[in-house]
Design a protein around this motif. Structure first.
Motif, PDB file in Angstrom:
ATOM      1  N   PHE A  69       0.849  -1.213   0.000  1.00 47.16           N
ATOM      2  CA  PHE A  69       0.000   0.000   0.000  1.00 47.16           C
ATOM      3  C   PHE A  69       0.873   1.247   0.000  1.00 47.16           C
ATOM      4  N   ASP A  70       1.947   1.153  -0.802  1.00 41.59           N
ATOM      5  CA  ASP A  70       2.877   2.281  -0.920  1.00 41.59           C
ATOM      6  C   ASP A  70       2.541   3.204  -2.094  1.00 41.59           C
ATOM      7  N   HIS A  71       1.417   2.945  -2.753  1.00 44.36           N
ATOM      8  CA  HIS A  71       1.080   3.655  -3.999  1.00 44.36           C
ATOM      9  C   HIS A  71       1.048   5.176  -3.849  1.00 44.36           C
ATOM     10  N   GLY A  72       0.710   5.645  -2.652  1.00 42.63           N
ATOM     11  CA  GLY A  72       0.567   7.087  -2.438  1.00 42.63           C
ATOM     12  C   GLY A  72       1.844   7.875  -2.656  1.00 42.63           C
ATOM     13  N   TYR A  73       2.990   7.212  -2.656  1.00 43.95           N
ATOM     14  CA  TYR A  73       4.247   7.974  -2.780  1.00 43.95           C
ATOM     15  C   TYR A  73       4.388   8.639  -4.130  1.00 43.95           C
ATOM     16  N   PHE A  74       3.628   8.175  -5.119  1.00 44.63           N
ATOM     17  CA  PHE A  74       3.638   8.898  -6.401  1.00 44.63           C
ATOM     18  C   PHE A  74       2.243   9.150  -6.948  1.00 44.63           C
ATOM     19  N   GLN A  75       1.207   8.479  -6.363  1.00 42.30           N
ATOM     20  CA  GLN A  75      -0.131   8.738  -6.916  1.00 42.30           C
ATOM     21  C   GLN A  75      -1.160   9.202  -5.898  1.00 42.30           C
ATOM     22  N   LEU A 109      10.020  -1.381   3.608  1.00 40.25           N
ATOM     23  CA  LEU A 109       9.892   0.067   3.541  1.00 40.25           C
ATOM     24  C   LEU A 109      10.196   0.609   2.147  1.00 40.25           C
ATOM     25  N   ARG A 110       9.241   1.318   1.587  1.00 41.29           N
ATOM     26  CA  ARG A 110       9.475   2.038   0.336  1.00 41.29           C
ATOM     27  C   ARG A 110      10.502   3.123   0.610  1.00 41.29           C
ATOM     28  N   CYS A 111      11.634   3.080  -0.059  1.00 40.99           N
ATOM     29  CA  CYS A 111      12.726   4.017   0.234  1.00 40.99           C
ATOM     30  C   CYS A 111      13.050   4.925  -0.938  1.00 40.99           C
ATOM     31  N   ALA A 145      13.095  -0.225  -3.671  1.00 43.92           N
ATOM     32  CA  ALA A 145      13.069   0.850  -4.674  1.00 43.92           C
ATOM     33  C   ALA A 145      12.978   0.195  -6.050  1.00 43.92           C
ATOM     34  N   GLN A 146      12.620   1.014  -7.031  1.00 46.48           N
ATOM     35  CA  GLN A 146      12.419   0.502  -8.392  1.00 46.48           C
ATOM     36  C   GLN A 146      13.699   0.461  -9.213  1.00 46.48           C
ATOM     37  N   VAL A 147      13.809  -0.572 -10.066  1.00 53.94           N
ATOM     38  CA  VAL A 147      14.732  -0.484 -11.202  1.00 53.94           C
ATOM     39  C   VAL A 147      13.857  -0.311 -12.447  1.00 53.94           C
ATOM     40  N   ALA A 150      14.281  -5.250  -4.999  1.00 48.74           N
ATOM     41  CA  ALA A 150      14.269  -4.453  -6.231  1.00 48.74           C
ATOM     42  C   ALA A 150      12.926  -4.673  -6.925  1.00 48.74           C
ATOM     43  N   VAL A 151      12.236  -3.582  -7.169  1.00 53.08           N
ATOM     44  CA  VAL A 151      10.924  -3.635  -7.818  1.00 53.08           C
ATOM     45  C   VAL A 151      11.129  -3.322  -9.293  1.00 53.08           C
ATOM     46  N   THR A 152      10.757  -4.242 -10.166  1.00 52.19           N
ATOM     47  CA  THR A 152      10.929  -3.943 -11.593  1.00 52.19           C
ATOM     48  C   THR A 152       9.779  -3.038 -12.048  1.00 52.19           C
ATOM     49  N   VAL A 191      13.332  -9.920  -5.695  1.00 50.41           N
ATOM     50  CA  VAL A 191      12.916  -9.082  -6.820  1.00 50.41           C
ATOM     51  C   VAL A 191      11.409  -9.188  -7.012  1.00 50.41           C
ATOM     52  N   LYS A 192      10.829  -8.038  -7.302  1.00 45.99           N
ATOM     53  CA  LYS A 192       9.396  -8.042  -7.606  1.00 45.99           C
ATOM     54  C   LYS A 192       9.216  -7.889  -9.106  1.00 45.99           C
ATOM     55  N   SER A 193       8.386  -8.757  -9.665  1.00 46.75           N
ATOM     56  CA  SER A 193       8.156  -8.771 -11.102  1.00 46.75           C
ATOM     57  C   SER A 193       6.643  -8.800 -11.338  1.00 46.75           C
ATOM     58  N   ILE A 221       5.443 -11.595  -7.052  1.00 48.29           N
ATOM     59  CA  ILE A 221       4.745 -10.867  -8.131  1.00 48.29           C
ATOM     60  C   ILE A 221       3.908  -9.711  -7.588  1.00 48.29           C
ATOM     61  N   ALA A 222       3.871  -8.650  -8.381  1.00 57.70           N
ATOM     62  CA  ALA A 222       2.963  -7.531  -8.106  1.00 57.70           C
ATOM     63  C   ALA A 222       1.581  -7.943  -8.587  1.00 57.70           C
ATOM     64  N   GLY A 223       0.566  -7.384  -7.982  1.00 52.51           N
ATOM     65  CA  GLY A 223      -0.789  -7.723  -8.411  1.00 52.51           C
ATOM     66  C   GLY A 223      -1.173  -7.020  -9.696  1.00 52.51           C
ATOM     67  N   GLY A 224      -0.738  -5.754  -9.831  1.00 49.59           N
ATOM     68  CA  GLY A 224      -1.143  -4.969 -10.994  1.00 49.59           C
ATOM     69  C   GLY A 224      -2.561  -4.454 -10.854  1.00 49.59           C
ATOM     70  N   LYS A 225      -3.126  -4.039 -11.993  1.00 44.14           N
ATOM     71  CA  LYS A 225      -4.454  -3.404 -11.932  1.00 44.14           C
ATOM     72  C   LYS A 225      -5.519  -4.387 -11.440  1.00 44.14           C
ATOM     73  N   VAL A 235       3.502 -13.186  -3.300  1.00 36.93           N
ATOM     74  CA  VAL A 235       2.951 -11.992  -3.950  1.00 36.93           C
ATOM     75  C   VAL A 235       3.289 -10.735  -3.141  1.00 36.93           C
ATOM     76  N   ASP A 236       3.342  -9.632  -3.851  1.00 33.16           N
ATOM     77  CA  ASP A 236       3.380  -8.314  -3.217  1.00 33.16           C
ATOM     78  C   ASP A 236       2.191  -7.587  -3.831  1.00 33.16           C
ATOM     79  N   MET A 237       1.024  -7.774  -3.253  1.00 35.20           N
ATOM     80  CA  MET A 237      -0.226  -7.420  -3.913  1.00 35.20           C
ATOM     81  C   MET A 237      -0.901  -6.246  -3.220  1.00 35.20           C
ATOM     82  N   GLY A 238      -1.366  -5.320  -4.028  1.00 34.53           N
ATOM     83  CA  GLY A 238      -2.044  -4.149  -3.488  1.00 34.53           C
ATOM     84  C   GLY A 238      -3.470  -4.049  -3.953  1.00 34.53           C
ATOM     85  N   ARG A 239      -3.658  -3.470  -5.173  1.00 30.01           N
ATOM     86  CA  ARG A 239      -5.003  -3.130  -5.634  1.00 30.01           C
ATOM     87  C   ARG A 239      -5.957  -4.320  -5.689  1.00 30.01           C
ATOM     88  N   ASN A 240      -5.429  -5.494  -6.033  1.00 28.71           N
ATOM     89  CA  ASN A 240      -6.329  -6.652  -6.105  1.00 28.71           C
ATOM     90  C   ASN A 240      -6.800  -7.104  -4.725  1.00 28.71           C
TER      91      ASN A 240
HETATM   92  C1  5RP Z   1       4.170   0.787  -6.573  1.00 34.65           C
HETATM   93  C2  5RP Z   1       4.475  -0.580  -6.122  1.00 34.65           C
HETATM   94  C3  5RP Z   1       3.363  -1.332  -5.572  1.00 34.65           C
HETATM   95  O1  5RP Z   1       3.750  -1.756  -4.302  1.00 34.65           O
HETATM   96  C4  5RP Z   1       3.049  -2.491  -6.466  1.00 34.65           C
HETATM   97  O2  5RP Z   1       2.705  -2.039  -7.741  1.00 34.65           O
HETATM   98  C5  5RP Z   1       2.050  -3.485  -5.885  1.00 34.65           C
HETATM   99  O3  5RP Z   1       0.828  -3.046  -5.969  1.00 34.65           O
HETATM  100  P1  5RP Z   1      -0.248  -3.579  -7.001  1.00 34.65           P
HETATM  101  O4  5RP Z   1      -0.541  -5.007  -6.624  1.00 34.65           O
HETATM  102  O5  5RP Z   1      -1.406  -2.658  -6.779  1.00 34.65           O
HETATM  103  O6  5RP Z   1       0.344  -3.509  -8.390  1.00 34.65           O
HETATM  104  O7  5RP Z   1       5.563  -1.068  -6.195  1.00 34.65           O
HETATM  105  O8  5RP Z   1       5.205   1.274  -7.308  1.00 34.65           O
END
Ligand code: 5RP
Length: 296
Positions: free
Chosen positions: A56-62, A106-108, A140-142, A172-174, A202-204, A224-228, A250-255
């Motif tokens: 639930f780190d999405h707020g750092y840019f959105q 921690l989102r850094c 952090a992202q690559v 590392a978040v791709t 690594v998150k993919s 894996i990220a959840g995505g939209k 998983v590293d899942m947020g929106r889903n």
């Molecule tokens: C934002 C992120 C999010 O943590 C990541 O995208 C996971 O969330 P979602 O499952 O909603 O995609 O890294 O940059």
């Protein structure tokens, strides 16, 4: 309390029992120091070897993303069903009680918004603050192939170097730009670069076909990220297929937090990730929790 008056000499040394030298269970993590392995063991359940990270780190840019308008209200009830909370330090300090015992990733990084170039970010959290917040990993992202690819690789490298000094792993978040193809070729490149620069996991994104090749070619765990937001059954199928192909969770947020029943959804994801429950079985967990909530 121990004192010097009645010192007893040790007499049972179990001389027939060889000392165990157990390998650490996590891919690519065998040569890490104790503190680093211990933090990873708080992220990845030692029984299943997998993790359910609630992102639930999405707020750092959105900003106030749908489903995250009130982190104290939206996220707190979900925390007990996650292994990890992945968030910014602002969200953590303001909205998550310190009595939380779940691992924190921690989102850094920060420095951009949805109105500007996403890959133009920098490290915004010093290692001292990650330590103060008892983080189990920093993230952090690559942005491979993006305008600020070089900067993002060096951001993650900086986290890795500072984290190594104190035993804190780096995720590392791709990050994928809107115009980039999410296919095997791209993720083979991005995840392998992330691991080779020293990321501890690594998150993919998940994709088909060929996700299993990406897992095989990456020498550290992939989550894996959840995505939209997808329909719940589809999101569970994605998590299931990813884990069966070798993902370590998983590293899942929106889903999760955008589901019409986030508590049911996170429990269903948990069953898929940790119990290898099929999506058809797991969706029943979601439906059951949803029905129970509706009754009350
Ligand atoms: C934002 C992120 C999010 O943590 C990541 O995208 C996971 O969330 P979602 O499952 O909603 O995609 O890294 O940059």
């Amino acid at each position: 309390m121990a004192d010097k008056d009645d010192v007893k000499e040790g007499k049972e040394f179990y001389v027939d029992v060889p000392a165990k030298n157990e390998p650490f269970y996590l891919k690519g993590s065998g040569s890490l120091d104790w503190g680093m392995q211990n933090r990873l063991a708080r992220i990845f359940n030692p029984k299943s070897g997998r993790t359910v990270m609630l992102a639930f780190d999405h707020g750092y840019f959105q900003g106030p993303t749908t489903g995250l308008e009130r982190i104290d209200v939206n996220i707190r009830p979900l925390a007990e069903h996650a292994d990890v909370l992945m968030c910014t330090r602002g969200a953590l300090r303001t909205s998550i009680p310190a009595s939380n015992t779940k691992a924190i990733v921690l989102r850094c990084s920060a420095g951009q918004s949805i109105l500007t170039e996403l890959s133009n970010e920098a490290i915004n959290v010093e290692i001292e603050d990650a330590i103060r917040l008892n983080a189990c990993a920093m993230a952090a992202q690559v942005y491979i192939g993006a305008e600020y690819e070089h900067k993002s690789i060096m951001n993650v490298s900086k986290l890795i170097d500072t984290g190594l000094r104190y035993g804190i792993p780096t995720l590392a978040v791709t990050g994928v730009g809107a115009e980039m193809k999410r296919d095997m070729r791209y993720f083979l490149l991005a995840t392998r670069i992330a691991a080779e620069i020293g990321a501890h996991y690594v998150k993919s994104y998940y994709f088909e076909p060929g996700f299993e090749n990406v897992v095989a070619a990456c020498p550290v765990p992939i989550v894996i990220a959840g995505g939209k937001k997808l329909p719940e059954l589809e999101a569970l199928e994605m998590a299931y297929n990813a884990c069966q192909a070798g993902a370590a969770g998983v590293d899942m947020g929106r889903n999760i937090f955008q589901s019409d029943c986030p508590t049911g959804m996170i429990q269903a994801v948990n069953a898929v990730v940790h119990e290898n429950e099929t999506p058809k079985q797991a969706i029943k967990i979601y439906e059951h929790v949803k029905n129970e909530i509706a009754k009350n």
